[in-house]
Scaffold this motif. Structure first.
Motif, PDB file in Angstrom:
ATOM      1  N   VAL A  91      -0.587   0.502  -8.261  1.00 12.25           N
ATOM      2  CA  VAL A  91       0.666   1.192  -8.589  1.00 12.25           C
ATOM      3  C   VAL A  91       0.707   1.501 -10.084  1.00 12.25           C
ATOM      4  CG1 VAL A  91       3.176   0.942  -8.779  1.00 12.25           C
ATOM      5  CG2 VAL A  91       2.024   0.264  -6.676  1.00 12.25           C
ATOM      6  N   LEU A  92       0.334   0.522 -10.905  1.00 12.19           N
ATOM      7  CA  LEU A  92       0.311   0.753 -12.357  1.00 12.19           C
ATOM      8  C   LEU A  92      -0.714   1.817 -12.726  1.00 12.19           C
ATOM      9  CD1 LEU A  92       0.619  -2.851 -13.862  1.00 12.19           C
ATOM     10  CD2 LEU A  92       2.412  -1.159 -13.484  1.00 12.19           C
ATOM     11  N   LEU A  93      -1.864   1.782 -12.064  1.00 20.32           N
ATOM     12  CA  LEU A  93      -2.901   2.774 -12.338  1.00 20.32           C
ATOM     13  C   LEU A  93      -2.394   4.182 -12.011  1.00 20.32           C
ATOM     14  CD1 LEU A  93      -5.864   3.438 -13.059  1.00 20.32           C
ATOM     15  CD2 LEU A  93      -6.414   3.096 -10.635  1.00 20.32           C
ATOM     16  N   VAL A  94      -1.769   4.330 -10.858  1.00 22.73           N
ATOM     17  CA  VAL A  94      -1.261   5.633 -10.435  1.00 22.73           C
ATOM     18  C   VAL A  94      -0.147   6.119 -11.366  1.00 22.73           C
ATOM     19  CG1 VAL A  94       0.021   6.804  -8.597  1.00 22.73           C
ATOM     20  CG2 VAL A  94      -1.911   5.350  -8.019  1.00 22.73           C
ATOM     21  N   LEU A  95       0.627   5.182 -11.902  1.00 22.73           N
ATOM     22  CA  LEU A  95       1.727   5.556 -12.790  1.00 22.73           C
ATOM     23  C   LEU A  95       1.266   5.874 -14.208  1.00 22.73           C
ATOM     24  CD1 LEU A  95       4.570   3.073 -11.719  1.00 22.73           C
ATOM     25  CD2 LEU A  95       4.344   5.495 -11.143  1.00 22.73           C
ATOM     26  N   GLY A  96      -0.011   5.624 -14.496  1.00 23.59           N
ATOM     27  CA  GLY A  96      -0.519   6.038 -15.798  1.00 23.59           C
ATOM     28  C   GLY A  96      -1.139   4.975 -16.671  1.00 23.59           C
ATOM     29  N   ALA A  97      -1.252   3.748 -16.202  1.00 27.29           N
ATOM     30  CA  ALA A  97      -1.904   2.708 -17.006  1.00 27.29           C
ATOM     31  C   ALA A  97      -3.401   2.988 -17.093  1.00 27.29           C
ATOM     32  CB  ALA A  97      -1.657   1.334 -16.392  1.00 27.29           C
ATOM     33  N   GLU A  98      -4.024   2.574 -18.195  1.00 22.26           N
ATOM     34  CA  GLU A  98      -5.458   2.788 -18.379  1.00 22.26           C
ATOM     35  C   GLU A  98      -6.247   2.046 -17.303  1.00 22.26           C
ATOM     36  OE1 GLU A  98      -7.081   4.635 -20.428  1.00 22.26           O
ATOM     37  OE2 GLU A  98      -5.472   5.314 -21.745  1.00 22.26           O
ATOM     38  N   ALA A  99      -7.301   2.683 -16.820  1.00 18.70           N
ATOM     39  CA  ALA A  99      -8.098   2.099 -15.738  1.00 18.70           C
ATOM     40  C   ALA A  99      -8.694   0.752 -16.151  1.00 18.70           C
ATOM     41  CB  ALA A  99      -9.201   3.065 -15.326  1.00 18.70           C
ATOM     42  N   TRP A 100      -9.138   0.641 -17.402  1.00 21.40           N
ATOM     43  CA  TRP A 100      -9.782  -0.600 -17.806  1.00 21.40           C
ATOM     44  C   TRP A 100      -8.786  -1.744 -17.919  1.00 21.40           C
ATOM     45  CZ3 TRP A 100      -8.993  -3.197 -22.515  1.00 21.40           C
ATOM     46  CH2 TRP A 100      -8.262  -2.494 -23.494  1.00 21.40           C
ATOM     47  N   TRP A 101      -7.517  -1.397 -18.297  1.00 19.30           N
ATOM     48  CA  TRP A 101      -6.475  -2.424 -18.313  1.00 19.30           C
ATOM     49  C   TRP A 101      -6.204  -2.908 -16.901  1.00 19.30           C
ATOM     50  CZ3 TRP A 101      -4.712  -5.662 -21.635  1.00 19.30           C
ATOM     51  CH2 TRP A 101      -4.649  -5.331 -23.007  1.00 19.30           C
ATOM     52  N   CYS A 102      -6.159  -1.964 -15.971  1.00 14.11           N
ATOM     53  CA  CYS A 102      -5.893  -2.318 -14.578  1.00 14.11           C
ATOM     54  C   CYS A 102      -7.028  -3.168 -14.007  1.00 14.11           C
ATOM     55  CB  CYS A 102      -5.705  -1.055 -13.743  1.00 14.11           C
ATOM     56  SG  CYS A 102      -4.196  -0.140 -14.148  1.00 14.11           S
ATOM     57  N   ALA A 103      -8.265  -2.820 -14.371  1.00 15.32           N
ATOM     58  CA  ALA A 103      -9.395  -3.626 -13.927  1.00 15.32           C
ATOM     59  C   ALA A 103      -9.303  -5.043 -14.478  1.00 15.32           C
ATOM     60  CB  ALA A 103     -10.704  -2.975 -14.360  1.00 15.32           C
ATOM     61  N   ALA A 104      -8.853  -5.167 -15.716  1.00 16.48           N
ATOM     62  CA  ALA A 104      -8.740  -6.481 -16.360  1.00 16.48           C
ATOM     63  C   ALA A 104      -7.674  -7.336 -15.681  1.00 16.48           C
ATOM     64  CB  ALA A 104      -8.428  -6.314 -17.845  1.00 16.48           C
ATOM     65  N   ILE A 105      -6.496  -6.748 -15.421  1.00 14.50           N
ATOM     66  CA  ILE A 105      -5.442  -7.567 -14.816  1.00 14.50           C
ATOM     67  C   ILE A 105      -5.748  -7.852 -13.345  1.00 14.50           C
ATOM     68  CG2 ILE A 105      -3.665  -6.844 -16.441  1.00 14.50           C
ATOM     69  CD1 ILE A 105      -2.621  -4.877 -14.437  1.00 14.50           C
ATOM     70  N   GLY A 106      -6.427  -6.916 -12.675  1.00 15.55           N
ATOM     71  CA  GLY A 106      -6.852  -7.192 -11.309  1.00 15.55           C
ATOM     72  C   GLY A 106      -7.827  -8.352 -11.264  1.00 15.55           C
ATOM     73  N   ALA A 152       0.832  -1.205   0.000  1.00 14.39           N
ATOM     74  CA  ALA A 152       0.000   0.000   0.000  1.00 14.39           C
ATOM     75  C   ALA A 152       0.868   1.257   0.000  1.00 14.39           C
ATOM     76  CB  ALA A 152      -0.927  -0.005   1.210  1.00 14.39           C
ATOM     77  N   SER A 153       1.992   1.206   0.689  1.00 13.78           N
ATOM     78  CA  SER A 153       2.915   2.346   0.713  1.00 13.78           C
ATOM     79  C   SER A 153       3.508   2.592  -0.670  1.00 13.78           C
ATOM     80  CB  SER A 153       4.042   2.086   1.721  1.00 13.78           C
ATOM     81  OG  SER A 153       3.524   1.932   3.031  1.00 13.78           O
ATOM     82  N   ALA A 154       3.687   1.533  -1.448  1.00 13.82           N
ATOM     83  CA  ALA A 154       4.195   1.683  -2.811  1.00 13.82           C
ATOM     84  C   ALA A 154       3.217   2.477  -3.669  1.00 13.82           C
ATOM     85  CB  ALA A 154       4.457   0.308  -3.429  1.00 13.82           C
ATOM     86  N   VAL A 155       1.922   2.253  -3.437  1.00 11.70           N
ATOM     87  CA  VAL A 155       0.903   3.014  -4.174  1.00 11.70           C
ATOM     88  C   VAL A 155       1.028   4.501  -3.840  1.00 11.70           C
ATOM     89  CG1 VAL A 155      -1.563   3.336  -4.577  1.00 11.70           C
ATOM     90  CG2 VAL A 155      -0.665   1.036  -4.160  1.00 11.70           C
ATOM     91  N   ALA A 156       1.178   4.790  -2.551  1.00 12.99           N
ATOM     92  CA  ALA A 156       1.302   6.185  -2.127  1.00 12.99           C
ATOM     93  C   ALA A 156       2.561   6.825  -2.701  1.00 12.99           C
ATOM     94  CB  ALA A 156       1.323   6.263  -0.597  1.00 12.99           C
ATOM     95  N   ALA A 157       3.659   6.091  -2.701  1.00 10.74           N
ATOM     96  CA  ALA A 157       4.914   6.625  -3.235  1.00 10.74           C
ATOM     97  C   ALA A 157       4.794   6.887  -4.730  1.00 10.74           C
ATOM     98  CB  ALA A 157       6.059   5.656  -2.948  1.00 10.74           C
ATOM     99  N   ALA A 158       4.187   5.958  -5.450  1.00 14.47           N
ATOM    100  CA  ALA A 158       4.018   6.131  -6.896  1.00 14.47           C
ATOM    101  C   ALA A 158       3.176   7.366  -7.196  1.00 14.47           C
ATOM    102  CB  ALA A 158       3.373   4.888  -7.499  1.00 14.47           C
ATOM    103  N   GLY A 159       2.226   7.653  -6.311  1.00 11.74           N
ATOM    104  CA  GLY A 159       1.376   8.815  -6.515  1.00 11.74           C
ATOM    105  C   GLY A 159       2.106  10.135  -6.377  1.00 11.74           C
ATOM    106  N   GLY A 160       3.322  10.120  -5.820  1.00  8.50           N
ATOM    107  CA  GLY A 160       4.097  11.346  -5.675  1.00  8.50           C
ATOM    108  C   GLY A 160       4.650  11.859  -6.985  1.00  8.50           C
ATOM    109  N   GLY A 161       4.699  10.986  -7.998  1.00  9.35           N
ATOM    110  CA  GLY A 161       5.205  11.391  -9.309  1.00  9.35           C
ATOM    111  C   GLY A 161       6.714  11.547  -9.334  1.00  9.35           C
ATOM    112  N   GLY A 162       7.261  11.702 -10.529  1.00 14.45           N
ATOM    113  CA  GLY A 162       8.692  11.934 -10.698  1.00 14.45           C
ATOM    114  C   GLY A 162       9.556  10.857 -10.078  1.00 14.45           C
TER     115      GLY A 162
END
Length: 240
Positions: free
Chosen positions: A119-134, A57-67
């Motif tokens: 993490v992939l969603l926050v980094l810019g992957a399409e939401a529907w792709w993320c829903a599919a792999i989830g 979960a912390s990885a998601v938060a870190a990815a959301g920081g950008g850069g």
């Protein structure tokens, strides 16, 4: 020292019903994780499972920081993968393998998997792709768990879509985003989008491998559940 501490490969194979002694990669990983687990022998395996969820979960938060924050997410994703191995290694080393622990580990793994998708969603992957792999992760693991519940003694198959693959794919997305934010070479696509596509491809191949393994294990096996008829599995039978 328990027998599983002395031979972690045999312990893992016995626990999962899969002989992995022929795979140098898996053998090397298991020995590495068991050596790494030594300082954690006094920590309860369930605590390590929970720590894996928190780190994911912390990885998601870190990815959301950008850069460059994506590089911190990279370290956290790697730590998630290591913790996934540590809980099982400590349980085997200390003789604390138990059914309830297996349930805790499985639930923690699924929560961590969904965090990797985020993490992939926050980094810019399409939401529907993320829903599919989830969804593919949940389908993959549910099919395996259901097959084991009705008598499959093994994992069915060690597929191309197991947790190490998921961790590696997301780690690459984090590293690429942090070090080369302009996108992947040649295509210029975002690292997260490419990683999501790779994950989806691995999921498709892996599910095919799992289905093949489940069919091999359960075809002609007598039904042994609480409402057992004693008949072997045949097309059209519904044990519900």
């Amino acid at each position: 020292m328990t027998g599983d501490e002395a031979n972690p490969v045999a312990g893992w194979s016995r626990l999962h019903g899969e002989d992995v002694s022929a795979s140098n990669l898996v053998v090397g990983w298991l020995r590495f994780v068991h050596a790494l687990a030594r300082p954690f022998d006094r920590v309860h395996p369930d605590v390590l499972s929970a720590a894996g969820v928190v780190v994911a979960a912390s990885a998601v938060a870190a990815a959301g920081g950008g850069g460059r924050w994506a590089l911190l997410a990279l370290l956290l994703v790697i730590a998630t993968g290591v913790l996934d191995g540590l809980d099982g290694a400590v349980a085997l080393r200390t003789g604390r393998v138990r059914p309830l622990g297996a349930v805790v580990d499985a639930v923690a793994d699924r929560l961590s998997d969904l965090s990797l998708v985020l993490v992939l969603l926050v980094l810019g992957a399409e939401a529907w792709w993320c829903a599919a792999i989830g969804g593919s992760v949940l389908l993959h693991e549910y099919a395996r768990a259901k097959a084991q519940a009705v008598g499959m003694a093994s994992a069915g198959a060690i597929t191309a879509a197991e947790r190490p693959t998921r961790v590696i794919v997301v780690a690459i997305a984090c590293a690429g985003t942090g070090l080369a934010p302009g996108g992947t070479p040649v295509t210029g696509w975002s690292w997260a989008a490419v990683s999501a596509l790779v994950w989806a491809g691995c999921a498709a191949v892996g599910f095919g491998q799992l289905v093949t393994g489940i069919r091999r294990e359960l075809t002609d096996r007598p039904w042994t559940g609480p409402f057992a008829s004693g008949r072997s599995d045949e097309p059209g039978h519904d044990p519900r």
